[in-house]
Design an enzyme around this catalytic site. Structure first.
Site, PDB file in Angstrom:
ATOM      1  N   CYS A 144       0.708  -1.222   0.049  1.00 19.39           N
ATOM      2  CA  CYS A 144      -0.117  -0.054  -0.081  1.00 19.39           C
ATOM      3  C   CYS A 144       0.813   1.270  -0.076  1.00 19.39           C
ATOM      4  CB  CYS A 144      -1.096  -0.134   1.201  1.00 19.39           C
ATOM      5  SG  CYS A 144      -0.262  -0.020   2.822  1.00 19.39           S
ATOM      6  N   HIS A 204      -2.508   0.782   7.244  1.00 22.46           N
ATOM      7  CA  HIS A 204      -2.897   0.813   5.900  1.00 22.46           C
ATOM      8  C   HIS A 204      -3.078   2.395   5.384  1.00 22.46           C
ATOM      9  CE1 HIS A 204      -4.696  -0.174   1.853  1.00 22.46           C
ATOM     10  NE2 HIS A 204      -5.646   0.277   1.893  1.00 22.46           N
ATOM     11  N   ASP A 249      -8.425   3.976  -3.310  1.00 24.60           N
ATOM     12  CA  ASP A 249      -7.661   3.163  -2.592  1.00 24.60           C
ATOM     13  C   ASP A 249      -7.249   1.955  -3.773  1.00 24.60           C
ATOM     14  OD1 ASP A 249      -6.128   1.463  -1.035  1.00 24.60           O
ATOM     15  OD2 ASP A 249      -7.455   1.086   0.408  1.00 24.60           O
TER      16      ASP A 249
END
Length: 275
Positions: free
Chosen positions: A85, A120, A135
């Site tokens: 991420c 995250h 995202d």
């Protein structure tokens, strides 16, 4: 003695100037963006997810070079590699800002009912007066941005996702059968670069991190989710059909290439040694 802290946006803590937009558009196959519209944001997200895999191989090998945009450029744009991420979002946030979007960098707690850390990284992006949860770094998860609105439901490549808000706490859920499975929770507090450095250090080194002990490679396209976790390759379809195959060390190179990850001979040899 007093100290003065620069507010977010007043310093280039994100190293935006290192963001190579031309190389990014070439890697993703996306045309140049004339204006920061909602439609362009949607197509940029899909192009990113289709082109750049989610993978943690450098973490497994204990040789992750960090999350600075310059390092990420070399890996995600200069090679047939992906990242997890922080790498995806560091790159994408810089690209979006240079294309004229307003970006807030946030952090979420995955599976928020469990006592895990905030690790995250995700973004909230403003386009044409609307905020969107954006995202592209949540593994085989989200293909498109979602309006940051309580109760918003968006089809993500065939799997419905929903946003809910309760007193400033947002949750992202995925429909699984007749139920909604909460994926992560977050607030809208904008984070600093050091917050992600700390989270990255934990995620890439701590023995309890889900990424230090096994390979995780994920790809998402319309109707199909593919996940290599450890030595098992799982292919899931939107109708619920799932097949899982054990991958041997001899099959590793071909399997990774099929997922869009091309390793050097030395990297492949080192990874096979962990199999």
């Amino acid at each position: 003695m007093s100290t003065v802290t620069e507010p977010v946006g007043k310093t280039d803590e994100w190293n935006r100037d290192a963001t190579d937009v031309a190389a990014y558009l070439a890697r993703t196959g996306h045309a140049n963006v004339a204006a920061p519209t909602a439609d362009a944001l949607r197509s940029l997200c899909e192009a990113h997810v289709r082109a750049i895999p989610f993978e943690n191989i450098d973490v497994v090998l204990g040789r992750h070079a960090g999350i600075d945009v310059g390092v990420v450029n070399a890996k995600l744009l200069g090679r047939d590699r992906g990242g997890y991420c922080y790498e995806h979002e560091m790159l994408f946030s810089g690209v979006l800002e240079r294309l004229g979007y307003q970006v807030r960098r946030l952090i979420a707690r995955v599976q928020p009912d469990r006592p895990g850390p905030h690790t995250h990284m995700m973004l909230v992006v403003r386009a044409e007066g609307q905020d969107y949860l954006t995202d592209i770094g949540f593994g085989a998860g989200m293909l498109h941005p979602m309006p940051l609105r309580d109760g918003a439901i968006v089809d993500q490549a065939g799997w419905e996702h929903r946003l809910d808000e309760d007193n400033g706490w947002w949750t992202l859920s995925k429909r699984v059968g007749d139920e909604w499975e909460v994926l992560y929770g977050f607030d809208l507090v904008e984070r600093r670069r050091v917050d992600y450095e700390v989270a990255h250090h934990y995620t890439s080194t701590h023995p309890r991190s889900p990424f230090t002990g096994q390979v995780v490679v994920m790809r998402l396209e319309r109707g199909v989710s593919r996940r290599l976790v450890g030595n098992e390759l799982t292919v899931e379809l939107t109708d619920g059909t799932t097949t899982t195959t054990k991958i041997t060390a001899d099959e590793l190179d071909a399997t990774l290439r099929g997922l869009g990850v091309v390793l050097t001979a030395e990297e492949l040899s080192a990874l096979r040694a962990t199999w």
